[in-house]
Enzyme design. Structure first.
Site, PDB file in Angstrom:
ATOM      1  N   GLU A 206     -48.717 -24.862 -54.321  1.00  0.00           N
ATOM      2  CA  GLU A 206     -49.476 -26.088 -54.043  1.00  0.00           C
ATOM      3  C   GLU A 206     -49.763 -26.887 -55.313  1.00  0.00           C
ATOM      4  O   GLU A 206     -50.603 -27.786 -55.295  1.00  0.00           O
ATOM      5  CB  GLU A 206     -50.785 -25.743 -53.328  1.00  0.00           C
ATOM      6  CG  GLU A 206     -50.533 -25.074 -51.986  1.00  0.00           C
ATOM      7  CD  GLU A 206     -51.796 -24.940 -51.138  1.00  0.00           C
ATOM      8  OE1 GLU A 206     -52.913 -25.139 -51.656  1.00  0.00           O
ATOM      9  OE2 GLU A 206     -51.648 -24.650 -49.941  1.00  0.00           O
ATOM     10  N   LYS A 338     -56.589 -27.524 -39.383  1.00  0.00           N
ATOM     11  CA  LYS A 338     -55.169 -27.718 -39.688  1.00  0.00           C
ATOM     12  C   LYS A 338     -54.453 -28.063 -38.385  1.00  0.00           C
ATOM     13  O   LYS A 338     -54.312 -27.201 -37.505  1.00  0.00           O
ATOM     14  CB  LYS A 338     -54.578 -26.422 -40.229  1.00  0.00           C
ATOM     15  CG  LYS A 338     -55.056 -25.990 -41.616  1.00  0.00           C
ATOM     16  CD  LYS A 338     -54.616 -24.559 -41.857  1.00  0.00           C
ATOM     17  CE  LYS A 338     -54.647 -24.157 -43.320  1.00  0.00           C
ATOM     18  NZ  LYS A 338     -54.446 -22.685 -43.470  1.00  0.00           N
TER      19      LYS A 338
HETATM   20  C1  2PG Z   1     -54.730 -21.997 -46.508  1.00  0.00           C
HETATM   21  C2  2PG Z   1     -53.492 -22.845 -46.684  1.00  0.00           C
HETATM   22  C3  2PG Z   1     -53.673 -23.926 -47.702  1.00  0.00           C
HETATM   23  P1  2PG Z   1     -51.204 -21.886 -45.907  1.00  0.00           P
HETATM   24  O1  2PG Z   1     -54.660 -20.758 -46.446  1.00  0.00           O
HETATM   25  O2  2PG Z   1     -55.830 -22.529 -46.380  1.00  0.00           O
HETATM   26  O3  2PG Z   1     -54.087 -23.425 -48.950  1.00  0.00           O
HETATM   27  O4  2PG Z   1     -52.370 -22.051 -46.988  1.00  0.00           O
HETATM   28  O5  2PG Z   1     -50.761 -23.253 -45.539  1.00  0.00           O
HETATM   29  O6  2PG Z   1     -50.145 -21.069 -46.578  1.00  0.00           O
HETATM   30  O7  2PG Z   1     -51.820 -21.177 -44.760  1.00  0.00           O
HETATM   31 MG    MG Z   2     -56.924 -20.600 -46.021  1.00  0.00          MG
END
Ligand code: 2PG
Ligand code: MG
Length: 429
Positions: A206, A338
């Site tokens: 990231e 998300k």
């Molecule tokens: C999280 C995300 C972003 P990933 O764990 O919060 O940092 O990671 O998209 O790999 O789940």
């Molecule tokens: Mg996370």
């Protein structure tokens, strides 16, 4: 002609920040107006999230999206033909029912979320508005407080350290632009500090520095020094936020801190984190315990929830029902939002609403696999989420989001102002 009726849905393969294929969807309306969006992809995923449809096999490490694209151009396009893009819940309902599985695995969470977001973009374009305004109007729109990674770790950095995200929040900044200015200085100072100590080794997934540290806690020591080197007061101007992502190194109440060569149980991990809360200016902590350790999450929230934000990511997977249940149980006091964990915008919004109803905080978040798509910034503003997590302060799939927020800020009645400190859990003590 009804200007907002969907006439065409077109899926194409594009590429994400890890060089893996992903799904882009373009939705065209009767009027000729279009909306476009790209699905992101996680690496540290919760077991309850919508699953992407991948091709498997040898090509692209199994990450091919040929089947997901075929689903968009076939079944999804046929189903949405003639649907009204201005009715997002109805469109998302069609997508959910068409898929028909609890984890969206038949058509793919990647196919569904790109389609759902593209519909929203098309509807906003038909209304002649930017997406944030289409979703939330002008009156209360405010930019979110940014949560920005300085060191990567965990699944995003070959497990070089166990903790996944070491981030800063510019808790003393007056506005969004100043928060970015300060973060830029801290990021620069952290890089210089790593170099002086012979630890500079590129960046993680990231954009945060690759974590060449002797132990997990050393990353916190370096972070505090970087904040000071940049001329800010830790805990006042700039504070620390962690994503422990404990599901990545814990199961069944046992946790393996490989970098520290330590095995701990749930209580032991809580104790370690409480020690960090004592010694470092931490205001927010995500997934402090694993997704299969609700008792640990409840115990940690009981002990620390009055003074720090405790975010559920893997545990809540952007699911309204899970948020409501966790609020009842007293596990966490904030949710990570998300869109691709839920699979449609309507379900994503429901998770956010459940958090607001519980008096919780909410952080709209990118994934570790990202693209130039900036939809989440518009969601954070339009839905009034108040916090945004996008990864670090480097690489354009991250900077595209921060830069979009700067542009949106100019159009807001609140300009670039940030929510007052009292809007956040750490501002209430
Ligand atoms: C999280 C995300 C972003 P990933 O764990 O919060 O940092 O990671 O998209 O790999 O789940
Ligand atoms: Mg996370």
């Amino acid at each position: 002609m009804n200007a907002t009726l969907i006439r065409n849905v077109n899926g194409r393969k594009v590429w994400d920040s890890r060089g893996r294929p992903t799904v882009e969807v373009e939705v065209s309306l009767d009027s000729g107006v279009r909306g476009r969006a790209i699905a992101p992809a996680g690496a540290s995923t919760g077991s309850g999230e919508a699953v992407d449809l991948r091709d498997g096999g040898k090509a692209f490490g199994g990450y091919g999206v040929g089947r997901a694209i075929a689903a968009v151009n076939g079944e999804i396009a046929a189903e949405l033909n003639g649907a009204d893009a201005s009715n997002q819940p109805a469109c998302d309902r069609l997508l959910i029912d068409l898929d028909g599985t609890p984890d969206k695995g038949r058509l793919g969470g990647n196919a569904l979320i790109a389609t759902s977001m593209a519909i929203a973009h098309a509807a906003a374009a038909a209304a002649g508005q930017p997406l944030w305004r289409y979703l939330g109007g002008d009156e209360n729109a405010i930019l979110p407080l940014p949560e920005i990674q300085i060191f990567g770790g965990g699944a995003h950095a070959g497990r070089r350290v166990d903790i996944q995200d070491f981030m800063v929040i510019a808790t003393g900044a007056a506005d969004f632009a100043q928060a970015l200015d300060w973060t830029a200085e801290v990021y620069l100072a952290a890089g210089a500090l790593m170099e002086r100590n012979g630890r500079l080794a590129g960046v993680a997934d990231e954009g945060g520095y690759w974590p060449v540290f002797d132990g997990n806690e050393q990353a916190l020591e370096f972070l505090v020094r970087a904040i000071e080197d940049a001329g800010y007061t830790p805990g006042k101007d700039v504070s620390i936020s962690l994503d422990v992502a404990a599901s990545e190194f814990g199961r069944g109440g046992r946790y393996r801190l490989a970098r520290d060569e330590r095995d701990v149980d749930s209580d032991g991990l809580c104790e370690m984190l409480m020690g960090w809360l004592e010694r470092y200016p931490i205001v927010s902590i995500e997934d402090p315990l694993a997704e299969d350790d609700p008792d640990g999450l409840i115990a940690f929230t009981r002990t620390a929830g009055m003074r720090v934000q405790i975010i559920g990511d893997d545990y809540l997977v952007t699911n309204a029902g899970r948020v409501a249940a966790a609020a009842r149980d007293g596990a966490c006091n904030a949710v990570l939002v998300k869109p691709n964990q839920a699979g449609t915008l309507t379900e994503t919004r429901a998770a956010l609403d459940a958090a607001v109803a519980a008096g919780w905080g909410a952080v709209v978040s990118a994934r570790s696999g990202e693209t130039e798509d900036v939809t989440i910034v518009h969601l954070a503003v339009g839905w009034g989420a108040r916090q945004l997590k996008v990864g670090s302060f480097a690489r354009s799939e991250r900077m595209a989001k921060w830069n979009e927020a700067l542009r949106i800020g100019e159009a807001l009645l609140s300009q670039g102002r940030l929510p007052p400190a009292s809007a956040f859990p750490w501002g209430q003590v």
